[in-house]
Motif scaffolding. Structure first.
Motif, PDB file in Angstrom:
ATOM      1  N   ILE A  17      21.222  24.328   6.623  1.00  0.00           N
ATOM      2  CA  ILE A  17      21.008  25.612   7.270  1.00  0.00           C
ATOM      3  C   ILE A  17      19.481  25.795   7.384  1.00  0.00           C
ATOM      4  N   GLU A  18      18.704  25.240   6.389  1.00  0.00           N
ATOM      5  CA  GLU A  18      17.152  25.177   6.533  1.00  0.00           C
ATOM      6  C   GLU A  18      16.556  24.331   7.379  1.00  0.00           C
ATOM      7  N   THR A  19      17.023  23.068   7.574  1.00  0.00           N
ATOM      8  CA  THR A  19      16.101  22.234   8.413  1.00  0.00           C
ATOM      9  C   THR A  19      16.724  21.692   9.692  1.00  0.00           C
ATOM     10  N   HIS A  20      18.133  21.544   9.677  1.00  0.00           N
ATOM     11  CA  HIS A  20      18.815  20.750  10.260  1.00  0.00           C
ATOM     12  C   HIS A  20      19.789  21.626  11.509  1.00  0.00           C
ATOM     13  N   ASN A  21      19.694  23.005  11.498  1.00  0.00           N
ATOM     14  CA  ASN A  21      20.549  23.892  12.044  1.00  0.00           C
ATOM     15  C   ASN A  21      20.526  23.539  13.555  1.00  0.00           C
ATOM     16  N   ASN A  22      19.473  22.923  13.935  1.00  0.00           N
ATOM     17  CA  ASN A  22      19.555  22.744  15.796  1.00  0.00           C
ATOM     18  C   ASN A  22      19.728  21.466  15.792  1.00  0.00           C
ATOM     19  N   CYS A  23      19.956  20.607  14.820  1.00  0.00           N
ATOM     20  CA  CYS A  23      20.320  19.188  15.074  1.00  0.00           C
ATOM     21  C   CYS A  23      21.884  18.746  15.630  1.00  0.00           C
ATOM     22  N   LYS A  24      21.965  18.167  16.469  1.00  0.00           N
ATOM     23  CA  LYS A  24      23.205  17.836  17.256  1.00  0.00           C
ATOM     24  C   LYS A  24      24.078  16.555  16.613  1.00  0.00           C
TER      25      LYS A  24
END
Length: 235
Positions: free
Chosen positions: A94-101
């Motif tokens: 949620i904090e750091t990897h929310n946009n990681c695919k």
């Protein structure tokens, strides 16, 4: 026995202090004799892999300290981010990897890790480093032997020359011997420094290889995966 594995974790929850005799690799808990028996009979845990606590403690301390919990959020590490090459807990995502695919279940990512290319590459790196050190050391030792043989040859030549020449060359002989010894001493010092350094490196590689063998045999897949990351950097 380390504090983290000395006592049965199940008994500790019951405010009892009983020494652990086994270690469950799946639960990451120490078990006493009674709890080990119950653990082996319960439907949910009967297929878990339990090893003697003495075998588990062969792992280095830094590996024993590895846990499945996130250091920042103290939640279980469930996901691995390929983009950042990092394990994540729910809050990390949620904090750091929310946009990681490239997110994948960590259990899926580390599946068959012992047969993975990355695992084999680390093992090959250590073997190659050990072999390189061995080869360089043999070469330097051969050079040291050659230097000593050359020293003896030159000494003999100088001695034979002294017999054939007049007494006025005696001082020249002494000067040549002194120069020769100084050069040999200097080169010996250089080679011995290299050999000493190689011996230290050999010890480090042997330690990594022993550590790697114990990790390969007794560590959990998560511990193995995180240890590989550390070893790759150190090597």
């Amino acid at each position: 026995m380390s504090d983290s594995t000395a006592l049965c974790d199940v008994c500790c929850l019951r405010h009892l202090s009983k020494p652990s005799t086994g270690w469950c690799l799946e639960c990451e808990e120490g078990l006493c004799l009674d709890c080990k028996e119950h653990h082996s009979l319960l439907k949910a845990t009967r297929n878990h892999n339990i090893i003697p606590i003495s075998e588990y403690q062969k792992l280095p301390q830094n590996v024993l300290e590895i846990t499945r919990n996130c250091e920042k959020h103290n939640e279980v590490l469930q996901i691995f981010c390929k983009k950042h090459d990092s394990p994540c807990c729910r809050k990390c995502i949620i904090e750091t990897h929310n946009n990681c695919k490239n997110l994948i279940e960590i259990e899926d990512y580390i599946k068959d890790i012992k047969s993975s290319a990355r695992f084999q590459e680390v093992e090959e790196m250590m073997n190659e480093a050990a072999e390189n050190i061995k080869r360089i050391r043999i070469n330097r030792e051969d050079n040291l032997t050659s230097l000593q043989e050359e020293k003896k040859r030159i000494e003999n030549d100088i001695a034979q020359t002294r017999i054939k020449i007049n007494n006025h060359l005696d001082k020249l002989q002494a000067d040549l011997i002194q120069t020769l010894y100084a050069k040999v001493k200097k080169e010996n010092g250089k080679i011995e420094q290299v050999l000493k350094s190689l011996e230290e490196k050999q010890g480090q590689i042997n330690e990594y290889q022993n550590t790697f063998e114990n990790i390969k045999k007794y560590a959990t897949d998560v511990q193995l995966f995180l240890s590989i990351k550390l070893m790759e950097t150190n090597i």
